[in-house]
Design a protein around this motif. Structure first.
Motif, PDB file in Angstrom:
ATOM      1  N   GLY A 279       0.788  -1.223   0.000  1.00 50.73           N
ATOM      2  CA  GLY A 279       0.000   0.000   0.000  1.00 50.73           C
ATOM      3  C   GLY A 279       0.821   1.274   0.000  1.00 50.73           C
ATOM      4  O   GLY A 279       0.427   2.273   0.599  1.00 50.73           O
ATOM      5  N   VAL A 280       1.966   1.249  -0.667  1.00 49.87           N
ATOM      6  CA  VAL A 280       2.907   2.360  -0.655  1.00 49.87           C
ATOM      7  C   VAL A 280       2.848   3.123  -1.970  1.00 49.87           C
ATOM      8  O   VAL A 280       2.732   2.520  -3.050  1.00 49.87           O
ATOM      9  N   ASP A 281       2.964   4.433  -1.901  1.00 51.12           N
ATOM     10  CA  ASP A 281       3.081   5.269  -3.088  1.00 51.12           C
ATOM     11  C   ASP A 281       4.472   5.069  -3.680  1.00 51.12           C
ATOM     12  O   ASP A 281       5.479   5.373  -3.031  1.00 51.12           O
ATOM     13  N   PRO A 282       4.581   4.543  -4.904  1.00 50.49           N
ATOM     14  CA  PRO A 282       5.904   4.277  -5.498  1.00 50.49           C
ATOM     15  C   PRO A 282       6.791   5.522  -5.566  1.00 50.49           C
ATOM     16  O   PRO A 282       8.016   5.414  -5.385  1.00 50.49           O
ATOM     17  N   ALA A 283       6.208   6.676  -5.831  1.00 50.21           N
ATOM     18  CA  ALA A 283       6.991   7.904  -5.927  1.00 50.21           C
ATOM     19  C   ALA A 283       7.596   8.263  -4.570  1.00 50.21           C
ATOM     20  O   ALA A 283       8.761   8.679  -4.484  1.00 50.21           O
ATOM     21  N   ARG A 284       6.818   8.090  -3.499  1.00 47.71           N
ATOM     22  CA  ARG A 284       7.325   8.359  -2.157  1.00 47.71           C
ATOM     23  C   ARG A 284       8.434   7.356  -1.807  1.00 47.71           C
ATOM     24  O   ARG A 284       9.457   7.730  -1.226  1.00 47.71           O
ATOM     25  N   ARG A 285       8.220   6.107  -2.157  1.00 49.62           N
ATOM     26  CA  ARG A 285       9.222   5.071  -1.889  1.00 49.62           C
ATOM     27  C   ARG A 285      10.538   5.395  -2.601  1.00 49.62           C
ATOM     28  O   ARG A 285      11.617   5.334  -1.993  1.00 49.62           O
TER      29      ARG A 285
ATOM     30  N   LYS B 199      11.605   8.265  -3.604  1.00 54.11           N
ATOM     31  CA  LYS B 199      12.195   9.470  -3.022  1.00 54.11           C
ATOM     32  C   LYS B 199      12.963   9.141  -1.746  1.00 54.11           C
ATOM     33  O   LYS B 199      14.075   9.641  -1.528  1.00 54.11           O
TER      34      LYS B 199
ATOM     35  N   HIS C 204       4.655   5.071   4.559  1.00 57.67           N
ATOM     36  CA  HIS C 204       3.291   5.592   4.562  1.00 57.67           C
ATOM     37  C   HIS C 204       3.305   7.032   5.082  1.00 57.67           C
ATOM     38  O   HIS C 204       4.076   7.355   5.991  1.00 57.67           O
ATOM     39  N   PRO C 205       2.492   7.898   4.526  1.00 50.22           N
ATOM     40  CA  PRO C 205       2.453   9.304   4.958  1.00 50.22           C
ATOM     41  C   PRO C 205       1.821   9.443   6.355  1.00 50.22           C
ATOM     42  O   PRO C 205       0.622   9.635   6.488  1.00 50.22           O
TER      43      PRO C 205
ATOM     44  N   ARG D 156       2.156  18.848   5.080  1.00 51.75           N
ATOM     45  CA  ARG D 156       1.032  17.945   5.334  1.00 51.75           C
ATOM     46  C   ARG D 156       0.417  18.108   6.714  1.00 51.75           C
ATOM     47  O   ARG D 156      -0.583  17.465   7.021  1.00 51.75           O
TER      48      ARG D 156
END
Length: 295
Positions: free
Chosen positions: A128-134, A136, A168-169, A201
């Motif tokens: 459930g991770v945002d690939p772009a955040r990962r 980065k 995760h954010p 955020r």
């Protein structure tokens, strides 16, 4: 229905602690944390300081829902009890990173970080991770996905742990001495990222540390714990001692030296001394650029 004043106040607080008492020994044992009260605004970055054994780690674990305390309203994180409402951790809204080489993934339990597997296996195993955040975070922490976790250094393993912990954010992040193994560049880059998380955020961070290099411009609040009691909690911009000090290290050192002197001046009977188990080793040393540690 019109909201009460308390409900309106909770909208602006990420953490609320009301009259917290906690003991490790069960019923009849003396309190380790006593009559503790704390309000932490959303978007804030709080430094948590105190001597060894003062209660910093215990407080963070209580906030993380790892210890049960009396009443669901005593400790509130994002308006909920972290111990009773496991969705806080499972959703990633509340993240805790402590000193052990493990990472709690969802509600499945802790995954050890020292086995014979790659950094890629660990990081890409979080769902459930945002690939772009990962991507980065992998770049930010300078992680080589081919690292074998049982062969890398403590600092490299710590980078993987931190990466997994903030994939995760989060809305509230609890950090317990996790930057101690990082080099100067990695630590400063991480702090810059965490500042952005708070400013962009509205996330909140509680950071227990004995390394104060560069934190004067990073933190918004500081809390000082002594013997399980909150002695000081102030906005850093309103802290009088900071106006005459060169850096945060000088301020914290003065508090801990005063505490040490108070303890040295107390006359305690042998019977009472035999029951004291809290370590009070307060020998400080300073390296270049005022990077301060307390053993």
């Amino acid at each position: 229905m019109e909201k009460t004043m308390e409900e309106k106040e909770q909208r602006w607080q990420s953490i609320q602690v009301r009259g917290l008492n906690f003991s490790y020994g069960g019923e009849g044992q003396p309190w380790f944390i006593t009559n503790f009260n704390l309000d932490l605004p959303k978007g804030s970055r709080q430094i948590l300081v105190g001597a060894n054994g003062s209660g910093k780690t215990t407080l963070l674990k209580i906030l993380a829902g790892k210890h049960m305390v009396g009443g669901k309203d005593v400790v509130q994180v994002l308006g909920r009890s972290a111990f009773h409402d496991t969705s806080l951790v499972c959703s990633g809204e509340l993240a805790y990173l402590g000193g052990s080489w493990s990472k709690a993934v969802g509600c499945a339990g802790d995954i050890p970080l020292q086995g014979d597997f790659s950094a890629k296996d660990m990081i890409f195993g979080v769902e459930g991770v945002d690939p772009a955040r990962r991507d980065k975070l992998i770049e930010l922490l300078d992680i080589d996905l081919h690292w074998r976790m049982h062969k890398v250094s403590d600092g490299q393993r710590r980078r993987v742990q931190i990466c997994m912990g903030i994939l995760h954010p989060f809305k509230v992040l609890l950090l317990d001495e996790v930057t101690v193994d990082l080099d100067v560049v990695a630590r400063l880059d991480l702090l810059d990222f965490l500042r952005e998380e708070c400013e962009q955020r509205g996330a909140s961070i509680v950071y227990a540390t004995h390394i104060f290099d560069g934190l004067e411009s990073w933190a918004t609040h500081i809390a000082y714990i002594k013997d399980g009691k909150l002695k000081r909690f102030e906005s850093l911009s309103k802290l009088d001692e900071m106006k005459n000090a060169r850096n945060m290290f000088e301020v914290v050192e003065s508090w801990l030296r005063a505490e040490s002197n108070d303890n040295d001046s107390e006359v305690t009977s042998p019977a009472i001394q035999s029951n004291i188990t809290r370590p009070l080793d307060l020998s400080p040393f300073t390296s270049s650029r005022h990077m301060a540690y307390y053993r």
